[in-house]
Design a protein around this motif. Structure first.
Motif, mmCIF file in Angstrom:
data_model
loop_
_atom_site.group_PDB
_atom_site.id
_atom_site.type_symbol
_atom_site.label_atom_id
_atom_site.label_comp_id
_atom_site.label_asym_id
_atom_site.label_seq_id
_atom_site.Cartn_x
_atom_site.Cartn_y
_atom_site.Cartn_z
ATOM 1 N N ALA B 222 0.417 -1.067 0.224
ATOM 2 C CA ALA B 222 0.033 -0.178 -0.198
ATOM 3 C C ALA B 222 0.413 1.401 0.316
ATOM 4 O O ALA B 222 0.474 2.211 -0.952
ATOM 5 N N PRO B 223 2.131 1.274 1.020
ATOM 6 C CA PRO B 223 2.684 2.334 0.837
ATOM 7 C C PRO B 223 3.086 2.763 -0.799
ATOM 8 O O PRO B 223 2.987 3.493 -0.667
ATOM 9 N N VAL B 224 3.768 1.921 -0.641
ATOM 10 C CA VAL B 224 4.407 1.761 -2.214
ATOM 11 C C VAL B 224 3.899 2.584 -3.312
ATOM 12 O O VAL B 224 4.054 3.641 -3.957
ATOM 13 N N LEU B 225 2.634 2.097 -3.101
ATOM 14 C CA LEU B 225 1.501 2.288 -4.336
ATOM 15 C C LEU B 225 0.867 3.520 -4.446
ATOM 16 O O LEU B 225 0.985 4.062 -5.016
ATOM 17 N N LEU B 267 -15.128 3.554 -0.648
ATOM 18 C CA LEU B 267 -14.270 3.966 -2.343
ATOM 19 C C LEU B 267 -13.638 4.810 -2.234
ATOM 20 O O LEU B 267 -12.828 5.707 -3.100
ATOM 21 N N THR B 268 -13.049 5.089 -1.093
ATOM 22 C CA THR B 268 -11.240 6.407 -0.903
ATOM 23 C C THR B 268 -10.817 6.391 -1.897
ATOM 24 O O THR B 268 -10.346 7.194 -2.966
ATOM 25 N N LEU B 272 -9.306 8.264 -5.385
ATOM 26 C CA LEU B 272 -7.847 8.421 -6.186
ATOM 27 C C LEU B 272 -7.633 8.120 -7.000
ATOM 28 O O LEU B 272 -6.994 9.141 -7.519
ATOM 29 N N PHE B 273 -7.504 6.713 -6.667
ATOM 30 C CA PHE B 273 -6.761 6.595 -8.482
ATOM 31 C C PHE B 273 -7.749 6.297 -9.363
ATOM 32 O O PHE B 273 -7.036 7.309 -10.461
ATOM 33 N N ILE B 278 -6.899 10.808 -14.170
ATOM 34 C CA ILE B 278 -7.255 11.089 -14.942
ATOM 35 C C ILE B 278 -6.339 11.928 -15.147
ATOM 36 O O ILE B 278 -6.067 13.060 -16.495
ATOM 37 N N VAL B 279 -5.398 12.800 -14.388
ATOM 38 C CA VAL B 279 -4.008 13.134 -13.734
ATOM 39 C C VAL B 279 -3.263 12.962 -15.344
ATOM 40 O O VAL B 279 -2.807 13.378 -16.063
#
Lengths: 237, 296
Positions: B222-225, B267-268, B272-273, B278-279
């Protein structure tokens, strides 16, 4: 000082440099001429360890340097001012010079050299704190040369120092090179501007399709005009 | 208003952890051209070293220092053993190597320790609260922000004020040009991995303080992602962008979790992903990337 012996460099199946041998003696100003794609830059890249030669040797100050790390070659006093100047655009003008000087142990003399170079190249002296990426082509070339001088080279390799510059700026760069030669710096220069280069130099080599096809002084090469018609002209073949 | 400020501090605390981790990932990327997905396992190694030290009954501060050192050492070894042999291979080979290293480390921890989560007991200050002007803040959040600020400040000073930092910035912009100025390639790459490992280790200590000390073999994923997302937001290749991206991501995550309607808070991460997609589509150079491009 520099001795290249039967150097071969290939990119996959393309043989860019074929059996090139050349020497540069201390105090000499030697030029390496030839049309685009003749293998001049590849030869310099192989000397600096940026390209791995498929065979042949390079010796500097009597010691073989073939296969050495680029940074080790630079630290031994063989410095390249690369084609396209390769200024570190995100660093300031001063930082570009400081980084090049960082390899020297004599920190005081290094800083003195830096101030001297900023006086010698006033365009740089006025812009020490600016990002180097904001310099014009001619200014960037002066920075590239000044940066090489910060390392106190024993032999300076100049790769296409006037490429893409306006005629007046080209004059300026040739003047700088002439000054460095007059000060006793040994230089091997690759240059498209063959006529001017051979007139300024002690000797020259002419490369074509990866091979050296002629060498000698301007007179040996049949005069500057002869050089162009014999070796560099488009109508030869 | 008080709740909003509390959430903001929480967001900054999470965001500063992400910023720290993103910086560690970005440093190796700018110098070495690799998004090191085994970076998460450096966090895991730091955490498991703390677990081992706590099993031996060592005090927390010793655990923390040992965890940071272990992550740094592991990072250097990772470069020497796994990445140096493939340095001149293409980017895909290096990327796959990093996945291989990650899986190998997870497997070793699963076999040697356990696949199940273990706990590193956390010192009492991590659950204490501070009252500042009528606002109650968890101490670990304040500490996280402070530790990150100090680490980032140290990084800025090293990068801006030392010859080593100058060489690092030069190598980050153009590795080959830096070598032509005499910068030692091997030393630069090893230093990048060392700093990366130190940041991962500090990250591990902060993550354990936040989660109450849970360690498991897959905890690094999770942190690396999140760190990867942060450098994408900030503009891949930009160190300051990585920090900004981390802060933005942390604040966004906390705010979404706090203010989304109850049914969709799960769904947070999904939201975010989706924002990251989009970015990438709208601004492939990232938020800060444009500036970086203009500078080069």
């Amino acid at each position: 000082m520099l001795q290249i012996d039967s150097l071969h460099v290939s990119y996959g199946a393309i043989r860019a440099v074929r059996s090139v041998s050349l020497t540069v003696e201390e105090g000499e100003f030697v030029v390496l001429l030839g049309p685009n794609g003749a293998g001049k830059s590849s030869t310099l890249a192989a000397v600096m360890g940026l390209l791995k030669p498929s065979s042949g040797t390079v010796a500097f100050l009597g010691r073989e340097i073939t296969g050495q790390q680029t940074e080790a070659i630079v630290r031994s006093g063989l410095v390249l001012t690369p084609e396209g100047r390769r200024i570190l655009a995100t660093l300031t003008v001063r930082e570009n010079l400081l980084l090049a000087g960082a390899i020297r142990p004599d920190r005081k003399a290094m800083h003195a050299d830096l101030e001297r170079l900023l006086e010698r190249f006033p365009v740089l002296g006025r812009r020490t704190g600016s990002a180097a990426g904001t310099l014009s082509g001619g200014e960037a070339q002066q920075l590239a040369i000044a940066r090489s001088l910060m390392a106190r080279p024993k032999l300076l390799l100049l790769d296409e120092p006037t490429l893409g510059l306006a005629p007046m700026v080209v004059d300026q760069i040739f003047e700088i090179v002439a000054e460095l030669v007059a000060e006793g710096l040994t230089i091997l220069m690759v240059e498209q501007n063959a006529v001017r280069a051979i007139e300024a130099a002690d000797r020259g080599y002419v490369m074509r399709s990866g091979e050296i096809v002629a060498s000698g002084s301007a007179a040996d090469l049949g005069g500057a005009q002869g050089l162009v018609t014999s070796y560099l002209g488009v109508n030869r073949e | 208003m008080n709740e909003f400020i509390q959430q903001m501090v929480n967001g900054l605390s999470l965001g500063s952890t992400y910023a720290l981790l993103a910086l560690g990932l970005a440093i190796v990327f700018t110098i070495f051209g690799l998004v090191n997905f085994a970076y998460g396992e450096l966090i895991t190694i730091g955490a498991y070293t703390m677990f081992a030290c706590s099993s031996l009954g060592l005090p927390w501060i010793v655990q923390a220092l040992a965890g940071i050192l272990a992550a740094a050492l592991a990072s250097i070894l990772m470069e020497l053993i796994a990445f140096r042999p493939v340095r001149h291979a293409d980017g895909t080979t290096m990327l796959i190597t990093s996945f291989g290293v990650a899986i190998a480390i997870q497997a070793v921890l699963t076999i040697v320790v356990s696949a199940r989560a273990r706990t590193v007991p956390q010192p009492s200050w991590t659950v204490a609260t501070l009252s500042v002007g009528g606002i109650t803040l968890p101490a670990y959040q304040v500490v996280t922000v402070l530790v990150t600020a100090i680490a980032l400040l140290a990084m800025v000073l090293i990068l801006k004020r030392t010859n080593f930092g100058l060489a690092m910035r030069g190598a980050a912009e153009n590795f080959q040009t830096a070598r032509l100025l005499g910068v030692r390639a091997n030393r630069m790459v090893a230093s990048a991995f060392l700093i990366s490992g130190l940041l991962a280790g500090i990250g591990a200590v902060l993550i354990l303080a936040r989660t109450g000390g849970a360690v498991e073999p897959t905890m690094g994923l999770a942190p690396v992602l999140k760190a990867f997302v942060a450098i994408v937001i900030g503009g891949i290749g930009s160190l300051s962008g990585a920090v900004v991206g981390g802060l933005v991501l942390g604040v966004a995550e906390v705010m979404l979790r706090a203010y989304l309607p109850g049914q969709v808070t799960g769904l947070t991460d999904g939201i975010l992903f989706a924002l990251v997609v989009i970015v990438i589509v709208a601004r492939p150079e990232g938020v800060m990337g444009l500036k970086a491009r203009l500078r080069t």
